[in-house]
Design an enzyme around this catalytic site. Structure first.
Site, PDB file in Angstrom:
ATOM      1  N   ASP A 143      66.457   2.175  65.041  1.00 24.23           N
ATOM      2  CA  ASP A 143      66.619   2.765  63.834  1.00 24.23           C
ATOM      3  C   ASP A 143      67.614   4.189  64.631  1.00 24.23           C
ATOM      4  OD1 ASP A 143      67.139   3.895  61.615  1.00 24.23           O
ATOM      5  OD2 ASP A 143      64.988   3.861  60.988  1.00 24.23           O
TER       6      ASP A 143
HETATM    7  C1  BGC Z   1      67.077   4.841  58.593  1.00 18.55           C
HETATM    8  C2  BGC Z   1      67.432   3.518  58.374  1.00 18.55           C
HETATM    9  C3  BGC Z   1      69.054   3.389  58.170  1.00 18.55           C
HETATM   10  C4  BGC Z   1      69.532   4.075  59.311  1.00 18.55           C
HETATM   11  C5  BGC Z   1      71.364   4.380  59.269  1.00 18.55           C
HETATM   12  C6  BGC Z   1      67.973   5.671  59.339  1.00 18.55           C
HETATM   13  O1  BGC Z   1      67.492   6.986  59.022  1.00 18.55           O
HETATM   14  O2  BGC Z   1      65.693   4.881  58.671  1.00 18.55           O
HETATM   15  O3  BGC Z   1      67.014   2.676  57.365  1.00 18.55           O
HETATM   16  O4  BGC Z   1      69.403   2.087  58.178  1.00 18.55           O
HETATM   17  O5  BGC Z   1      69.224   5.521  59.245  1.00 18.55           O
HETATM   18  O6  BGC Z   1      71.784   4.729  58.153  1.00 18.55           O
END
Ligand code: BGC
Length: 743
Positions: free
Chosen positions: A271
């Site tokens: 993530d």
């Molecule tokens: C989120 C993800 C997301 C990623 C990219 C993170 O903060 O938890 O679900 O895909 O950001 O935007």
């Protein structure tokens, strides 16, 4: 044909441009890694054998906010990711979250995944996956960051709207076609957030303490199915910790379960900002690092990507011989596989953006997912032809909901608000008036995308209620449209809700409207359950979810009966927050650690074992028609260890409108040495019936449906003995029962 021609000319160009040694195919003209007639593993090995150490490390981390490098020298393309999971995120700057200001990146917003789950229709999940995959493809994205399948543990979790509810079986059935639909476009689904990301509070460090049994029975099945049945090409690690290790580099979850037990051959993507340590990232199963924040001084202002944990620090360890090349090659293979399946797949379709088909899909899924929670005296559907004046009250009738909520925020080509949809369907025969009723959050922007709506309001709360009540007295019917929104502390990433009740004193407005006009329908726009202290005074309630570009049209379809509601709740609505297991046992959101003391008793499993009556049970949803269940028959009253049992039930539409019913099958273990839920969902079928029509629905189960995870023996066990069969219209509306014995 066109695709093939393009592909061939691209090959010819590349062969001329690329000078590299290594095996070649097709009489020496085409390097093996580029030959799509060869098995992918051969191509991966060939590409790997041509890469330098630096090139290998370069493919393991981001080069911008949403992209990572390919191998330019070999013509292996970059990988471009996008959020997910409800539409394709607008383009951001290379190195910033801010908008890039493109004018060709507006998308179709599909309904939130809670709404998709509420359709209880895997065909809708396939349509959703295919459609969003086409939009991703048209925008030239290779990896869609979604779907999310974290289990609904508490109604306060700010991100529940991005997930598929509280039940593992429902999530399993819905996630598989979504993944397959996306990937048929040559776009990878990146299933997130693996695992146990069930709250936003302290999400960057909270350590989840959960027994193995609950991990296996409740929190992992949807991930497993996405990988094993759906064939997902990518998985995103979660921010939180489990067993004291961050999930983005968690040996047990990633190496042990995902890659070991489930044979996942794709790439684990962190993530954004979920990586914390080079050695752990190397050893504990991470393949591709994104979104790391560096310190912004010597690391970050201009050279952030080189300083990622899997960039220069990894390279240095490799050069010093302190990291092994087998582990490196394993990661590179996974990333190459992902690139070959997506960016470098010349056979994939071209996709499409904002097509009429996508809008139709969004409207259809939204209409099928909306849940008619209550409908006394057949208040709904309203018939605008027989009404002179219809009053709509509430901020959510006019507020755009596709902007906000965190990373799933979108920039849409078009969003039909509830008021617009209702007006389009009711006028001109019926006049539709609007009253604000309350003021929630008038802002409307996320990372530079602005709704452009002016929702400012100068009247006092008292005045707003008085005006709404006065108008309600004059109307033939009233529709209140409220609920939550995508602002912080509502349904929004990064924080959890602060209260179970409706915000902005909406309860007062609803109560005042109920006094003023008995023909009141309350519509909730939310991704979460809410308290309804007024439920006894309101005749009709609809859960409409965040339903995307076609929200208003889909809602009008349901309110006016063009679509007969057939959605069923994918999670329980408790009366009070304390009735939810995580809150009853006191650990939500926990501190540095959060203990899932309720174990497997999540959602309806908890309500049933403790006999706590919910406000609305899991699986509940009414229709404008009625269904009768009869004649349950089992193919046998005995099951053998490797056998199956088929159940058949006749379902009749006994009302006067065509409609669909979700026939639900729950199984209970009546003789068990371990504690088991009273019953668990193990099958469902959505069946469409004309008035008077009867169909027989068949569902087949095998011993997997009877098993629990024995955490002493670390295996799934089905204990011999009697099992009960419960068939019905919700977890609490069981119409027929039976039983059989497992030998
Ligand atoms: C989120 C993800 C997301 C990623 C990219 C993170 O903060 O938890 O679900 O895909 O950001 O935007």
């Amino acid at each position: 044909m066109k695709t093939i021609c393009c592909a061939l000319s691209a090959w010819v160009g590349l062969i001329a441009a690329v000078s590299c040694s290594g095996p070649a195919s097709r009489e020496g003209t085409l390097p093996v890694y580029r030959d799509e007639t060869r098995p992918i593993e051969e191509r991966v090995e060939d590409a790997l054998s041509r890469m330098t150490l630096e090139e290998k490390v370069a493919v393991l981390h981001a080069q911008s906010k949403f992209s990572s490098a390919g191998v330019p020298r070999l013509g292996i393309p970059e990988l471009w990711c996008t959020d997910g999971p409800h539409g394709i995120r607008p383009e951001v700057l290379w190195d910033e979250w801010d908008q890039a200001g493109w004018t060709n990146d507006s998308c179709t917003a599909f309904p939130a995944l809670t709404c998709l789950a509420a359709t209880w229709n895997p065909e809708m999940a396939a349509l959703y996956g295919k459609s969003i995959g086409e939009e991703a493809r048209y925008r030239e994205k290779d990896v869609l960051l979604g779907p999310g399948v974290n289990i609904y543990r508490s109604p306060l979790n700010g991100r529940n709207f991005e997930y598929m509810g509280e039940d593992p079986y429902l999530a399993v059935r819905m996630v598989v076609p979504y993944v397959q639909g996306v990937q048929q476009n040559g776009v990878a689904a990146c299933v997130k957030h693996f695992a146990l990301n069930n709250q936003e509070t302290r999400r960057h460090g909270v350590n989840v303490v959960v027994e193995d049994r609950a991990l296996r029975e409740i929190y992992l099945p949807a991930f497993r199915a996405a990988v094993v049945e759906g064939g997902a090409w990518a998985v995103m690690g979660a921010y939180n910790k489990y067993r004291g290790e961050y999930c983005c580099h968690n040996d047990y979850l990633l190496n042990g379960i995902l890659k070991g037990e489930w044979n996942f051959d794709g790439a684990v993507i962190s993530d954004w900002g979920g990586t914390h340590d080079t050695k752990q990232a190397i050893e504990n199963g991470l393949d591709l690092e994104y979104g790391s924040w560096t310190n912004g001084l010597n690391q970050g202002s201009s050279n952030a990507y080189d300083n990622y944990y899997l960039a220069n620090p990894y390279l240095e360890l490799l050069r010093r011989g302190e990291a092994d090349t087998a582990t490196l090659d394993n990661k590179v293979r996974r990333v190459l596989r992902l690139i070959f399946r997506t960016a470098m797949n010349t056979q994939k379709p071209f996709g499409s953006l904002n097509s009429p088909e996508h809008l139709a899909a969004a409207r259809r899924i939204a209409g099928e997912g909306m849940v008619l929670l209550k409908n006394d005296a057949e208040t709904l559907p309203f018939d605008p032809a027989s009404m002179k004046k219809l009053l709509v009250v509430g901020e959510n009738a006019v507020k755009m909901m596709t902007v906000g909520g965190g990373s799933s925020s979108l920039k849409v080509r078009h969003e039909c608000t509830p008021l617009e949809g209702i007006r389009a369907a009711a006028e001109p025969t019926c006049e539709v008036l609007f009253e604000r009723g309350y003021v929630g959050d008038v802002t409307g922007s996320y990372n530079g995308v602005k709704t452009g709506q002016d929702l400012t309001e100068s009247r006092s709360a008292e005045q707003l209620i008085a005006d709404a009540v006065a108008a309600a007295r004059e109307a033939d019917g009233v529709i209140f449209i409220g609920g939550l929104n995508k602002s912080e502390f509502q349904d929004c990433e990064g924080a959890d809700r602060r209260e179970y009740g409706l915000p902005y004193a909406q309860d007062r407005v609803i109560e005042a409207l109920a006094e003023a006009n008995p023909r009141l329908a309350v519509v909730l726009v939310s991704g979460n359950a809410v308290a309804m202290p007024w439920i006894g005074r309101v005749p009709a309630v609809v859960e409409a979810w965040f339903s995307g570009s076609e929200a208003g049209n889909a809602l009008a379809d349901v309110l006016f009966g063009k679509v007969n509601p057939s959605g069923k709740l994918p999670f329980t609505f408790p009366v009070r927050l304390e009735d939810n297991a995580a809150h009853a046992l006191g650990e939500f959101p926990g501190g540095d650690s959060v203990r899932y003391n309720e174990g497997i008793f999540v959602g309806y499993r908890w309500h049933e074992i403790r006999e706590i009556e919910p406000l609305f049970p899991f699986g509940h949803g009414l229709s404008y028609t009625t269904f009768d269940y009869s004649n349950l028959r089992l193919s046998s009253d005995r099951m053998t260890a490797d056998g199956t049992i088929s159940l058949q039930v006749d379902v009749t539409n006994t009302g006067s409108r065509p409609g669909a019913e979700v026939v639900q099958l729950y199984i209970g273990d009546e003789e068990s040495l371990s504690e088991r839920p009273i019953k668990e969902l193990k099958g469902f079928e959505k069946v469409f019936l004309n008035p008077g029509e009867t169909r027989s629905v068949t569902m087949t189960i095998d011993t997997d449906a009877l098993k629990f995870y024995d955490d002493r023996e670390h295996r799934w066990v089905a204990e011999p003995g009697e099992f009960s069969v419960h068939v019905g219209a919700s977890s609490a509306d069981i119409r027929l029962t039976g039983s059989f014995t497992l030998r």
